[in-house]
Design a protein around this motif. Structure first.
Motif, PDB file in Angstrom:
ATOM      1  N   MET A  57     -10.003   1.886   2.069  1.00  0.00           N
ATOM      2  CA  MET A  57      -9.304   2.728   1.099  1.00  0.00           C
ATOM      3  C   MET A  57      -8.250   1.995   0.284  1.00  0.00           C
ATOM      4  SD  MET A  57      -8.967   6.472   2.900  1.00  0.00           S
ATOM      5  CE  MET A  57      -8.515   7.198   1.325  1.00  0.00           C
ATOM      6  N   GLY A  58      -7.629   0.979   0.822  1.00  0.00           N
ATOM      7  CA  GLY A  58      -6.588   0.294   0.059  1.00  0.00           C
ATOM      8  C   GLY A  58      -5.415   1.226  -0.208  1.00  0.00           C
ATOM      9  N   GLU A  59      -4.854   1.149  -1.423  1.00  0.00           N
ATOM     10  CA  GLU A  59      -3.703   1.981  -1.763  1.00  0.00           C
ATOM     11  C   GLU A  59      -4.111   3.450  -1.770  1.00  0.00           C
ATOM     12  OE1 GLU A  59      -0.409   2.489  -5.356  1.00  0.00           O
ATOM     13  OE2 GLU A  59      -1.723   0.722  -5.264  1.00  0.00           O
ATOM     14  N   HIS A  60      -3.324   4.289  -1.121  1.00  0.00           N
ATOM     15  CA  HIS A  60      -3.692   5.692  -1.012  1.00  0.00           C
ATOM     16  C   HIS A  60      -2.462   6.552  -0.780  1.00  0.00           C
ATOM     17  CE1 HIS A  60      -3.502   4.377   3.196  1.00  0.00           C
ATOM     18  NE2 HIS A  60      -3.215   5.630   3.501  1.00  0.00           N
ATOM     19  N   GLU A  61      -2.627   7.847  -0.963  1.00  0.00           N
ATOM     20  CA  GLU A  61      -1.585   8.830  -0.665  1.00  0.00           C
ATOM     21  C   GLU A  61      -2.036   9.654   0.545  1.00  0.00           C
ATOM     22  OE1 GLU A  61       1.217   9.068  -2.321  1.00  0.00           O
ATOM     23  OE2 GLU A  61       0.790   7.778  -4.044  1.00  0.00           O
ATOM     24  N   ARG A  62      -1.058  10.176   1.287  1.00  0.00           N
ATOM     25  CA  ARG A  62      -1.375  10.996   2.453  1.00  0.00           C
ATOM     26  C   ARG A  62      -0.776  12.392   2.298  1.00  0.00           C
ATOM     27  NH1 ARG A  62      -1.894   7.549   7.973  1.00  0.00           N
ATOM     28  NH2 ARG A  62      -2.762   5.651   7.043  1.00  0.00           N
ATOM     29  N   VAL A  63      -1.561  13.371   2.676  1.00  0.00           N
ATOM     30  CA  VAL A  63      -1.090  14.749   2.731  1.00  0.00           C
ATOM     31  C   VAL A  63      -1.242  15.195   4.173  1.00  0.00           C
ATOM     32  CG1 VAL A  63      -1.339  17.095   1.846  1.00  0.00           C
ATOM     33  CG2 VAL A  63      -1.855  15.139   0.366  1.00  0.00           C
ATOM     34  N   MET A  65       0.846  -1.200   0.000  1.00  0.00           N
ATOM     35  CA  MET A  65       0.000   0.000   0.000  1.00  0.00           C
ATOM     36  C   MET A  65       0.874   1.240   0.000  1.00  0.00           C
ATOM     37  SD  MET A  65      -2.942   1.186   2.703  1.00  0.00           S
ATOM     38  CE  MET A  65      -1.870   1.318   4.103  1.00  0.00           C
ATOM     39  N   SER A  66       0.590   2.124  -0.936  1.00  0.00           N
ATOM     40  CA  SER A  66       1.312   3.389  -0.945  1.00  0.00           C
ATOM     41  C   SER A  66       0.797   4.255   0.171  1.00  0.00           C
ATOM     42  CB  SER A  66       1.102   4.086  -2.301  1.00  0.00           C
ATOM     43  OG  SER A  66       1.700   5.344  -2.301  1.00  0.00           O
ATOM     44  N   ASP A  67       1.717   4.807   0.950  1.00  0.00           N
ATOM     45  CA  ASP A  67       1.302   5.560   2.140  1.00  0.00           C
ATOM     46  C   ASP A  67       2.247   6.743   2.296  1.00  0.00           C
ATOM     47  OD1 ASP A  67       0.014   6.268   4.385  1.00  0.00           O
ATOM     48  OD2 ASP A  67       0.819   4.681   5.657  1.00  0.00           O
ATOM     49  N   LYS A  68       2.317   7.553   1.233  1.00  0.00           N
ATOM     50  CA  LYS A  68       3.292   8.630   1.194  1.00  0.00           C
ATOM     51  C   LYS A  68       2.757   9.864   1.917  1.00  0.00           C
ATOM     52  CE  LYS A  68       4.928   7.001  -3.296  1.00  0.00           C
ATOM     53  NZ  LYS A  68       5.070   7.286  -4.718  1.00  0.00           N
TER      54      LYS A  68
END
Length: 472
Positions: free
Chosen positions: A266-272, A1-4
């Motif tokens: 949500m599965g794969e997601h980006e974080r701000v 999972m992308s969690d940037k």
């Protein structure tokens, strides 16, 4: 999972390829052109949906870097947005790439526009508005925004209405306490819906809110939804909108409950993530008064007389206290009105509208009723009762000093409130300045750690009445 994690202004992100349009038009999900007649629910919000002509004298904005449709850029400029805030600069490119996004930011940082602008930018009627200015707004629902309170849902709907001023997209606001029949009629012709969990779930169960063509679900201030007991409703709404292509979540805090929701839905997601150093409280003049709990109301009157706030909110813990304090201030001619969940919705909306217009200077409110207030020129916030959770303090004082303006926050602290004050100071990484008001002087309570250290100096087994000095 992308969690940037993204904080502040990123490099410009290249938008991903659009999905092919089918013969009937309909944006990235292939639905029909859309809008809806009105929000229903009385005076709170009403969206026309018809595109207005674009004026020639709108200012240039830095939102042009996101390669948005010209008519949406015009709506952004007309709404007064010139330069993206950090949360907007972080979220907009990711949402335009049709990614799942988690955004954490405090009140007053512009996060509503951070998800609305890119989601609207992906709708085909928005892209085609310049070539087809006379298009009629139609459905189906493509964007669903879930908010914890009626006031926040109304605020989001109004923001969407401002941004879609020059495009044929209509927004509907759905919340309880108003006619469901009016909202059902409105839902036949809309693309954007904002509402509270209970009413949205009711409309879904009755078959009036069809989520079969949904592009995105937004859960705004999901931590507050959980605080208010909407956990199961949120799960059911997400399950009903399983055809969505994006899930966007905003929250002031990312606690274990919120993290579990993210993992489940949500599965794969980006974080701000806007870190603590970006909290809006840094720009606020913060003070506190240590006060005898029996004299808080007297001190409030004196402090308000001294501050003379042009537009202030006094936060109180209970509805009973709101009623009592408002009555006392009105008896002294101080121009105060109250708002809490016990008032009928129409009356709450009327009071808020008068407050925005400056008809009276003081609004006495509970946290629940004041959540999501869209009032930009608050000069003072007074915490008559310090909140039990430090994050709520940030939400409260974030009502002032919004979008670069100055503001002041005053907090009353009793002898039992010392631990809460310590929690707040740790969260904001700043010591709040203590003030003294003549006739109300008290010493600041010692932190719990110092009290414990003093206790430990007494030898084990020594009775509390014994003289420690003589034993030595």
């Amino acid at each position: 999972m992308s969690d940037k994690h993204h904080g502040g202004h990123p490099h410009r992100s290249q938008r991903g390829p659009r999905k092919p349009r089918d013969g009937g038009g309909g944006g990235r999900g292939g639905g029909r052109r859309g809008g809806g007649p009105s929000s229903g629910g009385g005076k709170g919000f009403k969206s026309a949906g018809r595109a207005e002509p674009v004026p020639a004298d709108l200012p240039e904005t830095k939102f042009a870097e996101f390669d948005l449709a010209p008519n949406l850029e015009a709506g952004i400029a007309a709404a007064g947005y010139i330069e993206p805030s950090p949360i907007q600069a972080g979220m907009i490119p990711l949402v335009l790439e049709e990614k799942n996004v988690v955004g954490r930011a405090q009140t007053g940082t512009g996060k509503t526009a951070a998800f609305l602008i890119p989601l609207l930018g992906l709708l085909e009627p928005v892209e085609d508005a310049a070539e087809d200015p006379d298009a009629s707004p139609t459905g189906p629902v493509r964007i669903l925004i879930v908010a914890p309170t009626r006031e926040l849902a109304i605020q989001i709907a109004k923001e969407s209405d401002k941004l879609t001023r020059f495009v044929p997209v209509r927004t509907v606001c759905c919340y309880g306490g108003t006619s469901i029949d009016d909202q059902v009629k409105a839902l036949r012709d809309c693309m954007v819906v904002a509402g509270t969990p209970g009413r949205l779930l009711d409309l879904i169960r009755r078959g009036h809110l069809d989520l079969g063509s949904l592009d995105a679900i937004v859960l705004d201030e999901v931590d507050r939804m959980y605080d208010l007991g909407f956990r199961d409703d949120v799960d059911r709404i997400l399950a009903a909108g399983k055809s969505r292509q994006q899930t966007i979540l905003t929250s002031a805090t990312l606690n274990d409950d919120v993290e579990n929701l993210i993992a489940k839905h949500m599965g794969e997601h980006e974080r701000v993530i806007m870190e603590a150093k970006s909290l809006t409280v840094d720009a606020i003049d913060q003070t506190f008064y240590f006060v005898d709990p029996r004299r808080k109301q007297d001190l409030l009157i004196e402090v308000l007389k001294s501050l003379k706030p042009a537009k202030g909110i006094v936060f109180v813990r209970t509805r009973f206290s709101v009623d009592r304090i408002t009555y006392q201030l009105q008896q002294r001619g101080m121009g105060a009105e109250l708002i809490h969940s016990g008032l009928p919705q129409r009356k709450r909306e009327r009071i808020l509208e008068l407050f925005r217009e400056g008809k009276f200077p003081l609004l006495i409110a509970t946290d629940v009723a004041a959540r999501g207030l869209d009032i930009d020129d608050i000069t003072h916030v007074v915490n008559f009762d310090i909140p039990n959770h430090a994050e709520d303090y940030v939400h409260r004082v974030g009502r002032t000093a919004r979008m670069g303006k100055e503001g002041a926050a005053v907090t009353f602290v009793t002898i039992d409130d010392g631990p809460y004050l310590t929690q707040v100071e740790k969260l904001i990484n700043k010591e709040i300045r203590q003030e003294m008001y003549p006739g109300f002087e008290l010493e600041k309570p010692e932190p719990a750690a110092k009290k414990e250290a003093k206790k430990q100096k007494r030898p084990p087994g020594l009775p509390p009445w014994a003289n420690v000095a003589r034993r030595r």
